[in-house]
Design a protein around this motif. Structure first.
Motif, PDB file in Angstrom:
ATOM      1  N   GLU A  20     -15.102  10.655-150.786  1.00 40.79           N
ATOM      2  CA  GLU A  20     -15.923   9.541-150.326  1.00 40.79           C
ATOM      3  C   GLU A  20     -16.194   9.601-148.830  1.00 40.79           C
ATOM      4  O   GLU A  20     -17.076   8.919-148.323  1.00 40.79           O
ATOM      5  CB  GLU A  20     -15.253   8.206-150.664  1.00 40.79           C
TER       6      GLU A  20
ATOM      7  N   ASP B  70     -19.461  12.080-149.332  1.00 34.90           N
ATOM      8  CA  ASP B  70     -20.366  11.544-150.347  1.00 34.90           C
ATOM      9  C   ASP B  70     -19.848  10.170-150.762  1.00 34.90           C
ATOM     10  O   ASP B  70     -18.852  10.057-151.469  1.00 34.90           O
ATOM     11  CB  ASP B  70     -20.423  12.479-151.563  1.00 34.90           C
ATOM     12  N   ARG B  71     -20.538   9.129-150.303  1.00 35.99           N
ATOM     13  CA  ARG B  71     -20.060   7.763-150.521  1.00 35.99           C
ATOM     14  C   ARG B  71     -21.085   6.985-151.321  1.00 35.99           C
ATOM     15  O   ARG B  71     -22.273   7.300-151.338  1.00 35.99           O
ATOM     16  CB  ARG B  71     -19.839   7.071-149.170  1.00 35.99           C
ATOM     17  N   ARG B  72     -20.607   5.931-151.979  1.00 37.16           N
ATOM     18  CA  ARG B  72     -21.508   5.031-152.694  1.00 37.16           C
ATOM     19  C   ARG B  72     -21.910   3.917-151.735  1.00 37.16           C
ATOM     20  O   ARG B  72     -21.067   3.146-151.274  1.00 37.16           O
ATOM     21  CB  ARG B  72     -20.829   4.472-153.954  1.00 37.16           C
TER      22      ARG B  72
ATOM     23  N   ASP C  11     -21.928  -2.500-149.529  1.00 37.48           N
ATOM     24  CA  ASP C  11     -22.045  -3.147-150.832  1.00 37.48           C
ATOM     25  C   ASP C  11     -23.456  -3.699-151.018  1.00 37.48           C
ATOM     26  O   ASP C  11     -24.179  -3.957-150.042  1.00 37.48           O
ATOM     27  CB  ASP C  11     -21.010  -4.255-150.991  1.00 37.48           C
TER      28      ASP C  11
ATOM     29  N   PHE D 225     -28.882   1.875-154.861  1.00 31.40           N
ATOM     30  CA  PHE D 225     -27.429   1.930-154.724  1.00 31.40           C
ATOM     31  C   PHE D 225     -26.914   3.169-155.427  1.00 31.40           C
ATOM     32  O   PHE D 225     -27.291   3.450-156.573  1.00 31.40           O
ATOM     33  CB  PHE D 225     -26.784   0.682-155.323  1.00 31.40           C
ATOM     34  N   GLY D 226     -26.063   3.930-154.742  1.00 31.13           N
ATOM     35  CA  GLY D 226     -25.507   5.114-155.380  1.00 31.13           C
ATOM     36  C   GLY D 226     -24.864   6.041-154.368  1.00 31.13           C
ATOM     37  O   GLY D 226     -24.634   5.683-153.211  1.00 31.13           O
ATOM     38  N   THR D 227     -24.602   7.256-154.810  1.00 28.76           N
ATOM     39  CA  THR D 227     -23.944   8.246-153.962  1.00 28.76           C
ATOM     40  C   THR D 227     -24.896   8.726-152.876  1.00 28.76           C
ATOM     41  O   THR D 227     -26.048   9.056-153.140  1.00 28.76           O
ATOM     42  CB  THR D 227     -23.476   9.440-154.802  1.00 28.76           C
TER      43      THR D 227
ATOM     44  N   THR E 170     -30.399   8.855-153.836  1.00 26.47           N
ATOM     45  CA  THR E 170     -30.409   7.408-153.616  1.00 26.47           C
ATOM     46  C   THR E 170     -31.346   7.036-152.470  1.00 26.47           C
ATOM     47  O   THR E 170     -32.106   6.061-152.554  1.00 26.47           O
ATOM     48  CB  THR E 170     -28.983   6.907-153.313  1.00 26.47           C
TER      49      THR E 170
ATOM     50  N   GLU F  12     -25.018  -3.439-159.852  1.00 32.95           N
ATOM     51  CA  GLU F  12     -23.927  -3.706-158.920  1.00 32.95           C
ATOM     52  C   GLU F  12     -23.886  -5.183-158.541  1.00 32.95           C
ATOM     53  O   GLU F  12     -22.800  -5.766-158.415  1.00 32.95           O
ATOM     54  CB  GLU F  12     -24.092  -2.828-157.672  1.00 32.95           C
TER      55      GLU F  12
END
Length: 370
Positions: free
Chosen positions: A179, A182-184, A243, A273-275, A287, A312
């Motif tokens: 993460e 590569d983060r959400r 978020d 929203f996503g990676t 994204t 989400e």
């Protein structure tokens, strides 16, 4: 910083084929000495040798920071040598790879170059207007920079430390090592509608003021509500948030604020929203591309989000899956003598449509739920 035989030079750097006094403005040289805090002493070859690095590596660092090749000009200072020693020392100690050290030089150079250009074009230019008839800007510039330089330097370091602390905190709080890269995230673009037409109708100064007002308002709103401004592109800003709820609040605030300003064009926002892959302060990936595509098809003064963003918001109870579900939940809460669920947002599905390079997507309109 290359030692070729071309003797090329740009900006305030010396032309090695001519004496300095014949090629450069004396004030420019005085200002350079004031700002750098050191005089020119080294050619690129001498600087590399003094720093204990190869000319090839020194040239890579120099170019990565955004500076032009300067041939064999004696245009470098003790500070340049020290910077080479520090970067190469990090590599020798195994703290950074050579490629990473070059990235550090490039990201720092790109960021500070933009800051310096803004400060000279917008800040110092306005302050150095001659205060009295007969005085030249030249007579004002040197003492003004002499006074401002230490204060601006201290402030720059303070802001950098603050930003570094915030960024480090986000990385440490990541769920796992993957993460960190590569983060959400929730990613959004906010775009001024009809900007191209405006450029044909407005004077340059007027257009510049509009863009500055838009970027300033957007930056303030993004920061105030917990997001991060990734970059500005004149008529468009790119922001991110950890978020979906935070991103949704920012998007709607942007629409509400701009729509209440008669001087501003209409705005449209697209979010996904996503990676997301983060690199050198920027964000990349599907994204981000999806958020950009949604922005281009969003109605005026509206926010479009993708399915993952909508899911989400539902998962975190920021929005109901449907108004029917919200009504049923409220009725059940009333029967049980409990408070009805409180949702910040409402989601309305739109028609599915193909999006170039991303297949068929189903956008959702995001609004506040009253």
């Amino acid at each position: 910083m290359t030692v070729d035989d071309s003797g090329s030079g740009t900006g305030a750097q010396a032309d090695p084929e001519k004496p300095e006094g014949e090629t450069e403005d004396p004030l420019a040289l005085r200002l350079e000495g004031l700002i750098l805090g050191a005089e020119r002493r080294y050619t690129p070859f001498q600087a590399a040798r003094s720093a204990g690095v190869s000319v090839e590596l020194a040239t890579r660092f120099w170019r990565a920071m955004g500076f032009a090749d300067i041939g064999q000009a004696k245009a470098l200072t003790e500070a340049d040598v020290l910077a080479l020693r520090r970067l190469s020392g990090l590599v020798e100690a195994g703290l950074l790879s050579e490629a990473m050290a070059v990235q550090v030089a490039r990201s720092t150079g790109q960021t500070t170059a933009r800051l310096a250009e803004w400060q000279i074009d917008s800040f110092l230019e306005g302050l150095t207007e001659p205060p009295e008839p007969g005085m030249t800007r030249t007579e004002v510039t040197y003492p003004l920079i002499e006074l401002l330089l230490p204060e601006l330097e201290e402030f720059l370091v303070y802001v950098w430390r603050r930003q570094l602390a915030a960024a480090t905190g986000r990385v440490v709080q990541a769920g796992d090592d993957e993460e960190m890269v590569d983060r959400r995230l929730a990613v959004g673009f906010a775009d001024l509608v009809g900007f191209t037409r405006l450029t044909r109708r407005m004077e340059e100064e007027e257009l510049g003021e509009l863009v500055e007002a838009f970027e300033t308002t957007a930056a303030d709103l993004v920061a105030a509500h917990g997001g991060r401004l990734i970059k500005t592109l004149g008529d468009e800003v790119l922001f991110a948030a950890d978020d979906a709820g935070t991103a949704g609040e920012i998007a709607l605030r942007l629409i509400e604020t701009m729509s209440n300003d008669e001087t501003m064009p209409e705005l449209r926002v697209g979010m996904a929203f996503g990676t997301v892959t983060t690199r050198m302060g920027d964000v990349f990936g599907t994204t981000v591309n999806l958020a950009s595509r949604l922005t281009s098809i969003a109605p005026r003064d509206a926010v479009l989000v993708d399915g993952a963003f909508a899911e989400e918001l539902v998962r975190t109870s920021e929005a109901p899956a449907s108004e029917a579900e919200a009504t049923a939940a409220a009725e059940k809460a009333e029967q049980d003598g409990e408070s009805a669920p409180s949702y910040r947002f409402a989601l309305q599905p739109m028609w599915q449509r193909p999006v170039r390079g991303l297949g068929v997507v189903e956008p959702w309109t995001l609004t506040r739920r009253t």
